[in-house]
Structure formats: structure tokens, C-alpha cells
Design a protein around this motif. Sequence first.
Motif, PDB file in Angstrom:
ATOM      1  N   VAL A   3     -20.023  32.179  29.352  1.00 34.68           N
ATOM      2  CA  VAL A   3     -19.802  30.736  29.465  1.00 34.68           C
ATOM      3  C   VAL A   3     -19.174  30.204  28.180  1.00 34.68           C
ATOM      4  O   VAL A   3     -18.213  29.424  28.216  1.00 34.68           O
ATOM      5  CB  VAL A   3     -21.124  29.995  29.766  1.00 34.68           C
ATOM      6  N   ASP A   4     -19.687  30.633  27.041  1.00 38.43           N
ATOM      7  CA  ASP A   4     -19.149  30.186  25.758  1.00 38.43           C
ATOM      8  C   ASP A   4     -17.697  30.631  25.589  1.00 38.43           C
ATOM      9  O   ASP A   4     -16.848  29.846  25.173  1.00 38.43           O
ATOM     10  CB  ASP A   4     -20.008  30.720  24.616  1.00 38.43           C
ATOM     11  N   SER A   5     -17.387  31.860  25.926  1.00 39.09           N
ATOM     12  CA  SER A   5     -16.010  32.365  25.796  1.00 39.09           C
ATOM     13  C   SER A   5     -15.050  31.599  26.695  1.00 39.09           C
ATOM     14  O   SER A   5     -13.953  31.229  26.273  1.00 39.09           O
ATOM     15  CB  SER A   5     -15.959  33.857  26.145  1.00 39.09           C
ATOM     16  N   CYS A   6     -15.467  31.350  27.912  1.00 42.37           N
ATOM     17  CA  CYS A   6     -14.633  30.605  28.858  1.00 42.37           C
ATOM     18  C   CYS A   6     -14.420  29.174  28.360  1.00 42.37           C
ATOM     19  O   CYS A   6     -13.308  28.644  28.410  1.00 42.37           O
ATOM     20  CB  CYS A   6     -15.278  30.611  30.237  1.00 42.37           C
ATOM     21  N   CYS A   7     -15.471  28.550  27.868  1.00 44.43           N
ATOM     22  CA  CYS A   7     -15.395  27.183  27.352  1.00 44.43           C
ATOM     23  C   CYS A   7     -14.422  27.116  26.173  1.00 44.43           C
ATOM     24  O   CYS A   7     -13.561  26.241  26.130  1.00 44.43           O
ATOM     25  CB  CYS A   7     -16.785  26.723  26.926  1.00 44.43           C
ATOM     26  N   GLN A   8     -14.542  28.031  25.231  1.00 43.24           N
ATOM     27  CA  GLN A   8     -13.667  28.026  24.065  1.00 43.24           C
ATOM     28  C   GLN A   8     -12.211  28.263  24.456  1.00 43.24           C
ATOM     29  O   GLN A   8     -11.299  27.651  23.902  1.00 43.24           O
ATOM     30  CB  GLN A   8     -14.125  29.067  23.041  1.00 43.24           C
ATOM     31  N   TYR A   9     -11.981  29.114  25.421  1.00 43.35           N
ATOM     32  CA  TYR A   9     -10.629  29.382  25.915  1.00 43.35           C
ATOM     33  C   TYR A   9     -10.023  28.110  26.521  1.00 43.35           C
ATOM     34  O   TYR A   9      -8.892  27.737  26.221  1.00 43.35           O
ATOM     35  CB  TYR A   9     -10.678  30.510  26.948  1.00 43.35           C
ATOM     36  N   GLU A  10     -10.780  27.437  27.372  1.00 47.52           N
ATOM     37  CA  GLU A  10     -10.288  26.230  28.037  1.00 47.52           C
ATOM     38  C   GLU A  10     -10.073  25.084  27.046  1.00 47.52           C
ATOM     39  O   GLU A  10      -9.096  24.342  27.145  1.00 47.52           O
ATOM     40  CB  GLU A  10     -11.252  25.797  29.142  1.00 47.52           C
ATOM     41  N   LEU A  11     -10.982  24.925  26.094  1.00 46.42           N
ATOM     42  CA  LEU A  11     -10.826  23.879  25.087  1.00 46.42           C
ATOM     43  C   LEU A  11      -9.581  24.108  24.233  1.00 46.42           C
ATOM     44  O   LEU A  11      -8.865  23.169  23.896  1.00 46.42           O
ATOM     45  CB  LEU A  11     -12.058  23.804  24.183  1.00 46.42           C
ATOM     46  N   ILE A  77     -18.968  23.339  20.793  1.00 49.12           N
ATOM     47  CA  ILE A  77     -19.154  22.900  22.173  1.00 49.12           C
ATOM     48  C   ILE A  77     -19.400  24.132  23.028  1.00 49.12           C
ATOM     49  O   ILE A  77     -18.583  25.050  23.079  1.00 49.12           O
ATOM     50  CB  ILE A  77     -17.935  22.099  22.661  1.00 49.12           C
ATOM     51  N   TRP A  78     -20.548  24.132  23.685  1.00 51.15           N
ATOM     52  CA  TRP A  78     -20.967  25.303  24.439  1.00 51.15           C
ATOM     53  C   TRP A  78     -20.546  25.220  25.903  1.00 51.15           C
ATOM     54  O   TRP A  78     -20.184  26.214  26.513  1.00 51.15           O
ATOM     55  CB  TRP A  78     -22.478  25.465  24.324  1.00 51.15           C
ATOM     56  N   CYS A  79     -20.615  24.061  26.488  1.00 55.35           N
ATOM     57  CA  CYS A  79     -20.299  23.910  27.903  1.00 55.35           C
ATOM     58  C   CYS A  79     -19.715  22.515  28.127  1.00 55.35           C
ATOM     59  O   CYS A  79     -20.165  21.557  27.520  1.00 55.35           O
ATOM     60  CB  CYS A  79     -21.560  24.102  28.734  1.00 55.35           C
ATOM     61  N   TRP A  80     -18.715  22.415  28.996  1.00 56.64           N
ATOM     62  CA  TRP A  80     -18.111  21.122  29.280  1.00 56.64           C
ATOM     63  C   TRP A  80     -17.470  21.152  30.660  1.00 56.64           C
ATOM     64  O   TRP A  80     -17.182  22.210  31.197  1.00 56.64           O
ATOM     65  CB  TRP A  80     -17.087  20.756  28.199  1.00 56.64           C
ATOM     66  N   ALA A  81     -17.283  19.967  31.199  1.00 55.97           N
ATOM     67  CA  ALA A  81     -16.613  19.831  32.492  1.00 55.97           C
ATOM     68  C   ALA A  81     -15.257  19.185  32.235  1.00 55.97           C
ATOM     69  O   ALA A  81     -15.176  18.108  31.655  1.00 55.97           O
ATOM     70  CB  ALA A  81     -17.444  18.950  33.433  1.00 55.97           C
TER      71      ALA A  81
END
Length: 85
Positions: A3-11, A77-81
Motif C-alpha cells: 500500500v505504501d509503495s503504491c501510494c508513493q508511486y501515485e503521489l 503520506i501512507w494512504c490516500w484517495a
Amino acid sequence: DLVDSCCQYELAHAWPADTLLTLYRGVNHMDDFEQLGGDARRPRLLLNNLNSFTGQRERADEFGDYILTVRVPKTNIWCWAAFMM
């Protein structure tokens, strides 16, 4: 970690030039937070290790009488929509 890796990629793709994001949180009682310094207008508060914030000031206003404004490094930021920003 996923989840953290995906979040950082998207941000990184959503805001490539920004290292800090401005976020907001509505609260009702400022006395609920331990103050670590600062002044009356810009106090430095101790928060939990996991807090909910929004990128929309108007949305934060729905949750309290006071609005906390923070500048947060994207790496914290760990998780976001995506639709919330």
C-alpha cells in the motif's frame, strides 16, 4: 509495504514537482492536543502517528470549529484517495 509503495508511486505522478502537500483537518477542541511550542496563532502540536487529513479546506470545515493546516512531505503520506485531493 505494498500500500505504501503504491501510494508513493501515485503521489509522485500526481504532483511530481511538489515535495510537500498542504492538508487540512477540522477539530473541535484545540485543548485535546499537546502543544510543543510555537505561538497562539501558529502552535506546534503533537499528533498521533496516524491522522486523517484532507486536501480540501471546505471538507475539513465540516468536522470542526478549528482547521489545522499542515505541510506534509509526500513520503509521510501512507494512504490516500485520488478523488479527495
